[in-house]
Design a protein around this motif. Structure first.
Motif, mmCIF file in Angstrom:
data_model
loop_
_atom_site.group_PDB
_atom_site.id
_atom_site.type_symbol
_atom_site.label_atom_id
_atom_site.label_comp_id
_atom_site.label_asym_id
_atom_site.label_seq_id
_atom_site.Cartn_x
_atom_site.Cartn_y
_atom_site.Cartn_z
ATOM 1 N N GLN A 192 0.830 -1.208 0.000
ATOM 2 C CA GLN A 192 0.000 0.000 0.000
ATOM 3 C C GLN A 192 0.865 1.258 0.000
ATOM 4 O O GLN A 192 0.542 2.242 -0.685
ATOM 5 C CB GLN A 192 -0.928 -0.012 1.206
ATOM 6 C CG GLN A 192 -2.031 -1.055 1.121
ATOM 7 C CD GLN A 192 -2.826 -1.184 2.415
ATOM 8 O OE1 GLN A 192 -2.264 -1.075 3.506
ATOM 9 N NE2 GLN A 192 -4.125 -1.395 2.303
ATOM 10 N N SER A 193 1.955 1.233 0.753
ATOM 11 C CA SER A 193 2.843 2.402 0.771
ATOM 12 C C SER A 193 3.539 2.558 -0.581
ATOM 13 O O SER A 193 3.714 3.683 -1.079
ATOM 14 C CB SER A 193 3.867 2.277 1.895
ATOM 15 O OG SER A 193 4.798 1.244 1.635
ATOM 16 N N PHE A 194 3.908 1.431 -1.173
ATOM 17 C CA PHE A 194 4.553 1.493 -2.487
ATOM 18 C C PHE A 194 3.604 2.047 -3.542
ATOM 19 O O PHE A 194 4.023 2.735 -4.477
ATOM 20 C CB PHE A 194 5.043 0.108 -2.907
ATOM 21 C CG PHE A 194 5.671 0.093 -4.272
ATOM 22 C CD1 PHE A 194 6.938 0.618 -4.474
ATOM 23 C CD2 PHE A 194 4.984 -0.425 -5.361
ATOM 24 C CE1 PHE A 194 7.514 0.626 -5.734
ATOM 25 C CE2 PHE A 194 5.551 -0.426 -6.624
ATOM 26 C CZ PHE A 194 6.821 0.108 -6.816
ATOM 27 N N HIS A 195 2.320 1.774 -3.395
ATOM 28 C CA HIS A 195 1.321 2.306 -4.331
ATOM 29 C C HIS A 195 1.380 3.828 -4.350
ATOM 30 O O HIS A 195 1.307 4.465 -5.419
ATOM 31 C CB HIS A 195 -0.070 1.826 -3.917
ATOM 32 C CG HIS A 195 -1.142 2.200 -4.894
ATOM 33 N ND1 HIS A 195 -2.370 2.689 -4.499
ATOM 34 C CD2 HIS A 195 -1.169 2.172 -6.254
ATOM 35 C CE1 HIS A 195 -3.095 2.938 -5.567
ATOM 36 N NE2 HIS A 195 -2.398 2.628 -6.644
ATOM 37 N N ILE A 196 1.524 4.442 -3.167
ATOM 38 C CA ILE A 196 1.651 5.900 -3.072
ATOM 39 C C ILE A 196 2.947 6.362 -3.735
ATOM 40 O O ILE A 196 2.971 7.338 -4.500
ATOM 41 C CB ILE A 196 1.617 6.338 -1.591
ATOM 42 C CG1 ILE A 196 0.262 5.999 -0.966
ATOM 43 C CG2 ILE A 196 1.916 7.831 -1.464
ATOM 44 C CD1 ILE A 196 0.198 6.244 0.529
ATOM 45 N N ILE A 197 4.033 5.653 -3.445
ATOM 46 C CA ILE A 197 5.346 6.035 -3.980
ATOM 47 C C ILE A 197 5.362 5.947 -5.504
ATOM 48 O O ILE A 197 5.912 6.808 -6.192
ATOM 49 C CB ILE A 197 6.430 5.129 -3.370
ATOM 50 C CG1 ILE A 197 6.532 5.377 -1.865
ATOM 51 C CG2 ILE A 197 7.787 5.357 -4.039
ATOM 52 C CD1 ILE A 197 7.259 4.288 -1.104
ATOM 53 N N SER A 198 4.726 4.900 -6.044
ATOM 54 C CA SER A 198 4.756 4.689 -7.496
ATOM 55 C C SER A 198 3.974 5.759 -8.252
ATOM 56 O O SER A 198 4.248 6.010 -9.435
ATOM 57 C CB SER A 198 4.207 3.299 -7.830
ATOM 58 O OG SER A 198 2.823 3.212 -7.509
ATOM 59 N N LYS A 199 2.998 6.388 -7.583
ATOM 60 C CA LYS A 199 2.263 7.481 -8.223
ATOM 61 C C LYS A 199 3.160 8.699 -8.400
ATOM 62 O O LYS A 199 3.031 9.440 -9.379
ATOM 63 C CB LYS A 199 1.041 7.846 -7.383
ATOM 64 C CG LYS A 199 -0.079 6.813 -7.416
ATOM 65 C CD LYS A 199 -1.263 7.259 -6.565
ATOM 66 C CE LYS A 199 -2.391 6.247 -6.632
ATOM 67 N NZ LYS A 199 -3.550 6.667 -5.785
ATOM 68 N N LYS A 200 4.077 8.896 -7.442
ATOM 69 C CA LYS A 200 4.990 10.042 -7.519
ATOM 70 C C LYS A 200 6.186 9.729 -8.412
ATOM 71 O O LYS A 200 6.709 10.607 -9.095
ATOM 72 C CB LYS A 200 5.470 10.403 -6.109
ATOM 73 C CG LYS A 200 6.320 11.664 -6.035
ATOM 74 C CD LYS A 200 6.623 12.025 -4.591
ATOM 75 C CE LYS A 200 7.473 13.295 -4.499
ATOM 76 N NZ LYS A 200 6.746 14.494 -4.986
ATOM 77 N N TYR A 201 6.602 8.459 -8.393
ATOM 78 C CA TYR A 201 7.761 8.038 -9.192
ATOM 79 C C TYR A 201 7.341 6.861 -10.075
ATOM 80 O O TYR A 201 7.370 5.698 -9.636
ATOM 81 C CB TYR A 201 8.919 7.617 -8.289
ATOM 82 C CG TYR A 201 9.343 8.677 -7.303
ATOM 83 C CD1 TYR A 201 10.126 9.762 -7.693
ATOM 84 C CD2 TYR A 201 8.951 8.600 -5.964
ATOM 85 C CE1 TYR A 201 10.517 10.735 -6.791
ATOM 86 C CE2 TYR A 201 9.335 9.565 -5.046
ATOM 87 C CZ TYR A 201 10.120 10.634 -5.467
ATOM 88 O OH TYR A 201 10.492 11.599 -4.564
ATOM 89 N N PRO A 202 6.948 7.116 -11.305
ATOM 90 C CA PRO A 202 6.461 6.041 -12.198
ATOM 91 C C PRO A 202 7.476 4.927 -12.440
ATOM 92 O O PRO A 202 7.099 3.804 -12.784
ATOM 93 C CB PRO A 202 6.151 6.791 -13.502
ATOM 94 C CG PRO A 202 5.892 8.204 -13.069
ATOM 95 C CD PRO A 202 6.837 8.440 -11.925
ATOM 96 N N ASP A 203 8.780 5.234 -12.256
ATOM 97 C CA ASP A 203 9.798 4.214 -12.496
ATOM 98 C C ASP A 203 10.133 3.425 -11.233
ATOM 99 O O ASP A 203 11.074 2.630 -11.217
ATOM 100 C CB ASP A 203 11.074 4.854 -13.045
ATOM 101 C CG ASP A 203 11.686 5.863 -12.074
ATOM 102 O OD1 ASP A 203 10.933 6.399 -11.219
ATOM 103 O OD2 ASP A 203 12.897 6.133 -12.174
ATOM 104 N N ALA A 204 9.369 3.612 -10.159
ATOM 105 C CA ALA A 204 9.632 2.921 -8.890
ATOM 106 C C ALA A 204 9.453 1.416 -9.038
ATOM 107 O O ALA A 204 8.654 0.944 -9.859
ATOM 108 C CB ALA A 204 8.713 3.451 -7.794
ATOM 109 N N CYS A 205 10.192 0.655 -8.234
ATOM 110 C CA CYS A 205 10.047 -0.798 -8.228
ATOM 111 C C CYS A 205 10.209 -1.314 -6.802
ATOM 112 O O CYS A 205 10.835 -0.661 -5.956
ATOM 113 C CB CYS A 205 11.039 -1.468 -9.166
ATOM 114 S SG CYS A 205 12.771 -1.203 -8.736
ATOM 115 N N LEU A 206 9.637 -2.464 -6.541
ATOM 116 C CA LEU A 206 9.674 -3.089 -5.217
ATOM 117 C C LEU A 206 9.999 -4.570 -5.368
ATOM 118 O O LEU A 206 9.349 -5.279 -6.138
ATOM 119 C CB LEU A 206 8.324 -2.919 -4.510
ATOM 120 C CG LEU A 206 8.095 -3.735 -3.222
ATOM 121 C CD1 LEU A 206 9.046 -3.285 -2.127
ATOM 122 C CD2 LEU A 206 6.633 -3.609 -2.762
ATOM 123 N N GLY A 207 10.999 -5.027 -4.634
ATOM 124 C CA GLY A 207 11.324 -6.449 -4.591
ATOM 125 C C GLY A 207 10.896 -7.035 -3.261
ATOM 126 O O GLY A 207 11.166 -6.444 -2.207
#
Length: 336
Positions: free
Chosen positions: A175-190
């Motif tokens: 859920q936190s990554f969902h917020i981050i990915s909206k601000k940074y479209p190139d974000a990734c999570l492993g």
């Protein structure tokens, strides 16, 4: 631990609490309750044999079913054989366990010769329930395979290395990554680890349209984990129940800033604002905000990574030996 003790001149006999079933008894491993009984009998048999050659037992124990089915019978056997036992307590759910089973376990806990705990958090639980001063002995960690990788900047590449179980709340990380990915479209999570919630979490990832940004690695051999850490820039953790997670120490050793919930013993190992950031359990908005802060303020990220590396010395054998061996001497000198 046994390796370092032997190098220091102590004779060590290893006894597995999860006994290996003989081939003739493999059938029992398929029947849950019967499997537990057979394992207990095999374990106690091996322990009793070891007690004939040794005077002190250093017993690693978690709580819940393990404590009831393995630790309690072992304490009884060890005391029947008039040997000394130091309990090395592990796990973040001790308080809930003692609250529920205090009457059952108290007589045996009171017969322990000493208790060690890897954090002040767990030590305080024993003092609260039993007025016992558990000695804080940090978890021994082998960081030889880890290399500190300095990072000038911190890209939105996040890594989480916890099993996919309710206690570790990987849902909050997603859920936190969902917020981050909206601000940074190139974000990734492993996400490294497996568990009972994997299907549910994969479904959540698809619902949030994050499947192309999140990689589920599953279980990974420990020898490979360094390579995975090197692909990411920030370590993130959201556990609800915890004691002293080794994954945070691995992140320190690898040069990753740590952002975590302040559950259990984590505040004893992560100094908020110094070696990492701590947020409230379940607060995915705050978790995301701290990640974004590190990305936008790389000076803070570099400072926390350097401070985190300094913490590694706490978990070295030299530090642990200085605490553990005097305790061994004290216990062995005390008479019944």
């Amino acid at each position: 631990m046994a390796y370092h003790m032997e190098k220091s001149g102590i004779r060590v006999t290893r006894v597995k609490t999860n006994a290996t079933l003989p081939r003739s008894m493999i059938f029992f491993s398929r029947i849950p309750f019967l499997r537990t009984i057979v394992n207990l009998i095999l374990f106690l048999t091996q322990l009793d044999k070891a007690l004939k050659q040794n005077e002190l037992v250093y017993f690693y124990s978690g709580f819940q079913n393990f404590f009831l089915w393995i630790t309690l019978p072992a304490i009884i056997l060890i005391k029947l054989r008039k040997k000394k036992i130091i309990l090395s307590a592990r796990g973040g759910n001790a308080e809930a366990f003692f609250t529920r089973y205090n009457r059952v376990v108290k007589p045996s806990v009171k017969r322990l010769d000493a208790v060690t705990a890897p954090s002040g958090f767990l030590s305080s639980v024993f003092h609260k329930f039993y007025k016992m001063d558990a000695i804080v002995v940090p978890t021994l960690a082998d960081f030889n395979q880890f290399t500190f990788l300095p990072r000038k900047d911190f890209a939105p590449r996040l890594i989480a290395t916890r099993n996919l179980e309710p206690a570790y709340d990987v849902k909050t990380i997603i859920q936190s990554f969902h917020i981050i990915s909206k601000k940074y479209p190139d974000a990734c999570l492993g996400i490294v680890g497996d568990g009972s919630q994997r299907e549910e979490l994969e479904h959540l990832v698809n619902e949030l349209f994050l499947a192309d940004k999140i990689c589920f690695y599953g279980q990974v051999q420990h020898s490979r984990i360094q390579d995975i850490y090197n692909k990411y820039d920030i370590f993130i953790n959201a556990s609800k129940i915890d004691n002293l997670p080794g994954s945070i120490l691995e992140a320190f050793a690898s040069g990753l800033p740590v952002i975590s919930t302040r559950s259990g013993g984590i505040p004893y190992m992560v100094d908020d604002g110094i070696t990492g950031f701590l947020v409230d359990i379940g607060n995915y908005q705050e978790l995301a905000a701290k990640v974004i802060h590190v990305i936008e303020n790389p000076v803070d990220g570099r400072r926390m990574a350097k401070e985190g590396l300094k913490q590694i010395a706490t978990y070295s054998w030299a530090n642990i030996e200085s605490k553990l061996f005097p305790l061994f001497d004290k216990v062995m000198q005390e008479r019944p």
